[in-house]
Design an enzyme around this catalytic site. Structure first.
Site, PDB file in Angstrom:
ATOM      1  N   ASP A  21      -7.679  -1.792   4.161  1.00 49.60           N
ATOM      2  CA  ASP A  21      -6.462  -1.173   4.684  1.00 49.60           C
ATOM      3  C   ASP A  21      -6.485   0.319   4.403  1.00 49.60           C
ATOM      4  OD1 ASP A  21      -2.862  -1.728   4.280  1.00 49.60           O
ATOM      5  OD2 ASP A  21      -4.069  -1.107   6.001  1.00 49.60           O
TER       6      ASP A  21
ATOM      7  N   THR B 193       8.212   0.698  -0.494  1.00 49.81           N
ATOM      8  CA  THR B 193       7.897  -0.664  -0.093  1.00 49.81           C
ATOM      9  C   THR B 193       6.577  -0.646   0.645  1.00 49.81           C
ATOM     10  OG1 THR B 193      10.236  -0.974   0.268  1.00 49.81           O
ATOM     11  CG2 THR B 193       8.784  -2.693   1.076  1.00 49.81           C
TER      12      THR B 193
ATOM     13  N   GLY C 133       3.016  -2.877   2.187  1.00 52.94           N
ATOM     14  CA  GLY C 133       2.827  -3.985   3.120  1.00 52.94           C
ATOM     15  C   GLY C 133       3.054  -5.329   2.475  1.00 52.94           C
ATOM     16  N   MET C 134       2.686  -5.443   1.221  1.00 49.44           N
ATOM     17  CA  MET C 134       2.761  -6.765   0.606  1.00 49.44           C
ATOM     18  C   MET C 134       3.802  -6.858  -0.484  1.00 49.44           C
ATOM     19  SD  MET C 134      -1.190  -7.927   0.559  1.00 49.44           S
ATOM     20  CE  MET C 134      -1.083  -8.502  -1.096  1.00 49.44           C
ATOM     21  N   GLY C 135       4.636  -5.881  -0.632  1.00 50.36           N
ATOM     22  CA  GLY C 135       5.638  -5.990  -1.679  1.00 50.36           C
ATOM     23  C   GLY C 135       6.282  -4.656  -1.973  1.00 50.36           C
TER      24      GLY C 135
END
Lengths: 189, 861
Positions: free
Chosen positions: B200, B87, B89-91
């Protein structure tokens, strides 16, 4: 209390409320607050950065109050709109509690997937709550739609059903409300 | 200043404006705003946002999936999901394959934000843009799409290890690390040329494949650089999410993200890999990190890294590398490398031995040079430099206070603990050639009179100096200062003030290190009371205090040094609760895990302790870095568990490293070094590495003799271990008498009924068994069994264990008949009190099965 008793009582209250019984609403809200609070708290605990996904919350609340997905469609949207209200209250309470407990202001409780646009990281629950209250003064309908969509995860069609409005109207008012909200939230203070 | 009336007005105008056509709009706005420029600007901004959001009807579909749902088997585009791999950060990310039979391994990320849905056109455009980015060091974007409300991205599947793990596992040199960083910088530069910012960059987003090739993953659909005059609203969301530890100051403060943000990310990555810790290793929660990254100066990586790597020449080179990394990590984006390509060029120059651009003009470089000459490694203003040259620690403090102009007492402690002491902390720096000790000793002489009449400052300086001494393991001096600080701060700032609690916290760690149970209990009570008084029931401090208050009475009830039965059960609820409250990756949770692991080991449940301690070690290492003593201590306990669980080879490796770290950083007359050597000797003995075992055992004995504590138990055990090693090496004539002597001394000192004697006698019995003298072993073990049965408050498994040990000796003498009743009693006892996976249970069961006629009525696995 068994699940079925709980369910049928809830169902009864819901039916009464959609028939216009305001007192049933209060009872229903009280009953649901506990359930939803438990779910929300559990979701908050499991997320590292205190993010809530309202759709997930509603989905789970819906499953919890078992058997309600068999209900008449009319009641379903009413249930969801009420859920949205309770969720808002629960999250605001939790967010305030978090803020009070942690010395440094703590990690904010945030909303993600709240249909407010790119929510990378989410919006602070307390900010959204405050803005929503303000919006209620300018545009009640828009505010109601925002409540249903942001805290209740409802679709345009469902919101239209719940508010007895046309889809087109809902779309327009939603655009207005959520644009304003999104802008206020991302504005540099 | 916008009043509520202004806001209401803007809203209404905006609402109406939405109903107008483009042709009517201009006129309408003019009429409605009546020349009010602010109002107009606001309405126009709202209109812009509304337009960007796109047509409402198609866009706002509900998110269909729950994050936890297993979606294997679903298809997106021409791919089918196979298994979930993580998993982000965004999905959530799945491994996937092609549905049309073509061999292609991809990773599919199911994007969980509404970004894609808000404007599918934008999503598609960004996906197309990123798909054009082809670089060997980037996991390529293959495809993307929007199916029934679910946005997905297909990327090249990279099979590899995280870059920080890779560097650690292969023990890469600085140069080797650079050879990984250079292609990464190149990749980032390539993305920048396409106006794409990653934003990131962190170890989790860089993998290294089996061929040693680095790959940036998760370019995601983060940001495409917008035009210069872009609304901050567009990038404003960036302020809300960042990765503590690697985020640039502007990400944290909400400024625009640019190319320089990625330069910072590369710098932070380089820092982490070269030094082993993140730039601000003690500030990894979001709030602390925000403060650290925007206010503190970074300690140059060479200071922060494992030391002892070489010649003065290497050190000079390292100065250049420091400069490069620090330039990338400048707070002011304008002072960093302006492009990733520039940074790459400098890294290349360094590798080729050429002078680097970073060193030349930077004032930080000059300060760094000066600071290094004075064994102090951080940011100092000009004023401060003069004071240091002249007046030592206090002058520096005064100057710092004056310079910052904030009469915030916090600045003092912060300055001392972070800036000077942290840099000079031998364990943090990994070296012992620092001048902290004389600095502290000198300061403590004049402490009282220097801060006469300033009780608050005095107390704070005492706290900071106490922490400094604690870091040097000068426990007596640390305790004196910290207790004085505690009462001073409580008096001046209040009992529940953060500074007071901070001093108590330092004292708390001191006491846990020395296992000073009485003081620890009282202190924990004070800490908890202070937290409760201000409603901080769920703080990390409160958790730790409550744990101690529960654990200590449990410990007190059990006979010392045998096995603190069920104290693991006392600790476990705290761990579970902390994990639920703080999250699985919070420092407090890791500390609780650490306590739980230790408690389990004391309860002889090493099989349960092992996974707990593994997790704790990794977590603590993430927070404190490789060399920190807490990490090494944790590994030491993990090694104990591993050794017992039959993984002695790994245990030996860990202990080897631990002993060396302690020796290097604390010296040979530290109890930590001595105990590490003792445990290393034990593990080495299990692994048959006799020479190492003998050497380590001898060292342990020597070290323990040199630093006598009041408790000599460790020394006797070390001597008995040495005895075992000698016997194993064929030198029974030396070993056995040594062992007997040690036992005799122990008996004389502790008395015949003391619990700790059990372990000593057991060790001697083992020595005799090794020497082939089973009868003597039997006699000793019988004494043990008798003593064990007499002990009050003994753990449930103790007698069972002693019976099994005695049975072992009897079996060695071929006295199976005598052994059988013992084992018949022991095995069920062990099974029920320690479980079937515990090493002792397994060993006893094996012994039982080896008996000539096993009673099959006793069924065991």
């Amino acid at each position: 209390m068994t699940d079925t008793t709980h369910e049928s009582e809830t169902l009864a209250l819901l039916t009464r409320w959609s028939g216009g019984d305001r007192e049933a609403l209060d009872q229903l809200l009280a009953r649901m607050y506990g359930d939803i609070h438990a779910i929300a708290v559990r979701q908050l605990r499991s997320e590292r950065d205190l993010t809530i996904r309202p759709t997930a919350l509603v989905h789970e609340a819906y499953l919890r109050l078992a058997g309600l997905n068999e209900m008449h469609w009319q009641n379903r949207t009413h249930f969801m709109s009420m859920t949205a209200r309770v969720i808002r209250q629960v999250l605001v309470d939790e967010a305030r509690r978090y803020r009070a407990v942690k010395r440094d202001g703590g990690t904010r409780v945030t909303l993600a997937d709240a249909h407010l646009g790119d929510t990378k990281g989410g919006f602070d629950v307390l900010d959204v709550d405050a803005l929503l209250t303000e919006l209620q003064q300018y545009d009640e309908v828009a505010a109601e739609i925002v409540l249903l969509r942001v805290f209740g995860g409802m679709s345009i069609e469902e919101s239209a059903q719940a508010l007895s409005l046309s889809v087109a109207t809902v779309n327009r008012r939603w655009l207005t409300g959520k644009t304003w909200l999104a802008r206020e939230l991302t504005r540099d203070v | 200043m916008r009043t509520p009336a202004d806001r209401a007005r803007a809203y209404r105008i905006f609402s109406d404006a939405l109903e107008r056509t483009a042709a009517e709009l201009e006129q309408f706005l003019e009429r409605a705003c009546q020349g009010d420029a602010t109002c107009r600007a606001e309405v126009e901004a709202l209109l812009r946002v509304a337009r960007e959001a796109g047509a409402p009807t198609q866009a706002f579909l509900r998110m269909p999936q729950q994050p936890e749902e297993d979606l294997s088997g679903r298809t997106y585009g021409r791919f089918r999901l196979i298994e979930r791999i993580g998993t982000g950060g965004m999905g959530v990310v799945y491994r996937a394959e092609r549905t049309d039979g073509v061999q292609q391994s991809v990773a599919i990320k199911l994007v969980s934000t509404s970004a894609a849905l808000a404007s599918p056109a934008l999503f598609e455009r960004e996906a197309q843009l990123l798909a054009r980015l082809e670089h060997p060091a980037v996991a390529r974007l293959i495809d993307a799409g929007l199916d029934a409300g679910q946005a997905w991205i297909a990327m090249e599947f990279v099979r590899g290890v995280r870059i920080d793990e890779y560097c650690a596992a292969h023990r890469l040199s600085s140069r080797a690390i650079l050879s990984l960083l250079i292609p990464l910088a190149d990749a980032v530069a390539a993305a920048h040329r396409m106006l794409v910012v990653h934003s990131d960059i962190k170890p989790a987003n860089v993998l290294v494949t089996v061929d040693g090739a680095p790959k940036l993953i998760d370019f995601g659909i983060s940001t495409a650089l917008r035009d210069a005059g872009a609304e901050t609203a567009a990038s404003g969301h960036a302020r809300r999410v960042f990765t503590p530890g690697f985020a640039a100051p502007e990400q944290v403060s909400g400024g625009p993200l640019t190319v320089a943000t990625d330069v910072y990310g590369l710098g932070a990555l380089a820092y982490r890999l070269l030094s082993g810790v993140a730039p601000f290793p003690d500030a990894l929660d979001p709030a602390a990190y925000m403060q650290a990254v925007s206010q503190r100066e970074v300690i140059p990586p060479s200071r922060a890294a494992l030391a002892g790597q070489g010649a003065p020449q290497a050190r000079a080179l390292r100065g250049d590398l420091d400069a490069i990394v620090c330039k990338a990590l400048e707070r002011d984006a304008a002072r960093r490398y302006s492009t990733a390509a520039d940074m790459r060029a400098d890294l290349l120059r360094f590798l080729e031995g050429r002078p680097v651009a970073a060193r030349a003009a930077s004032p930080l470089y000059r300060l760094t040079k000066f600071a290094r000459r004075n064994a102090l490694a951080v940011s100092l203003s000009g004023l401060l430099l003069l004071s240091l040259a002249g007046g030592g620690l206090f002058a520096a403090v005064q100057a710092h206070r004056a310079a910052t102009a904030r009469d915030q007492a916090r600045a003092v402690t912060s300055f001392l603990t972070h800036d000077i002491l942290a840099a000079a902390n031998p364990l943090l720096a990994g070296t012992r050639d620092v001048q902290l000790r004389p600095l502290l000793d000198d300061a403590s002489k004049t402490l009282q009179q220097r801060f006469q009449g300033q009780p608050t400052v005095l107390a704070e300086v005492q706290a900071a100096m106490g922490a400094g001494y604690a870091a040097l393991f000068e426990t007596a001096k640390a305790e004196t200062l910290l207790t004085a600080a505690e009462s001073g701060l409580a008096r001046e700032l209040g009992d529940s003030d953060a500074e007071t609690q901070s001093a108590r916290s330092a004292l708390w760690y001191l006491y846990t290190g020395n296992v000073d149970v009485g003081k620890l209990y009282k202190l924990s009570a004070r800490i908890l009371a202070a937290e409760d008084a201000v409603g901080r029931h769920d703080s990390a401090l409160a958790y730790r205090a409550r744990l101690m208050l529960a654990w200590i009475p449990c410990v007190a009830k059990a006979p010392e040094a045998i096995g603190l039965s069920n104290c693991g059960d006392v600790v476990r609820p705290f761990y579970v609760s902390a994990r639920a409250h703080f999250g699985p990756e919070d420092l407090t949770t890791y500390e609780m895990a650490w306590f739980l692991g230790v408690a389990l080991i004391f309860s002889s449940r090493e099989d349960e302790a092992e996974p707990v301690l593994r997790d704790a070690c990794l977590g603590l290492q993430h927070y404190f870095g490789e060399v920190h003593h807490r990490v090494t201590e944790c590994r030491r306990y993990l090694a104990k568990a591993l050794d017992k669980n039959g993984k002695s080879a790994e245990a030996e490796r860990l202990l080897d490293a631990a002993a060396r770290i302690f020796d290097k950083t604390l010296g040979s007359n530290s109890q930590f070094t001595a105990i590490s050597n003792y445990e290393l000797a034990a593990a080495a003995l299990h692994n048959g590495h006799l020479t190492k075992s003998l050497d380590a055992a001898r060292l342990a004995v020597q070290e323990m003799q040199q630093s006598p504590g009041s408790d000599q138990t460790d020394l006797w055990r070390a001597q008995l271990l040495l005895a075992n090693a000698l016997v194993q090496a064929g030198r029974s004539q030396e070993g056995l008498p040594l062992g007997e002597q040690a036992l005799a001394r122990a008996t004389a000192a502790l008395g015949a009924d003391a619990g700790p004697l059990l372990r000593c006698r057991d060790l001697l019995a083992q020595a005799y068994l090794r020497a082939g003298n089973a009868p003597r072993a039997e006699a000793l073990l019988r004494e043990n069994l008798a003593l064990g049965a007499r002990l009050p408050n003994r753990p449930a498994w103790l007698v069972g264990q002693l019976e099994a040990s005695l049975a072992g000796a009897l079996l060695a003498e071929q006295k199976a008949a005598a052994a059988e009743p013992l084992l018949k009693d022991a095995v069920p006892t062990l099974l029920s009190s320690l479980g079937s996976r515990n090493a002792r249970t397994i060993a006893a069961a094996a012994q039982w099965r080896a008996l000539p006629h096993s009673d099959s009525a006793l069924s065991m696995r």
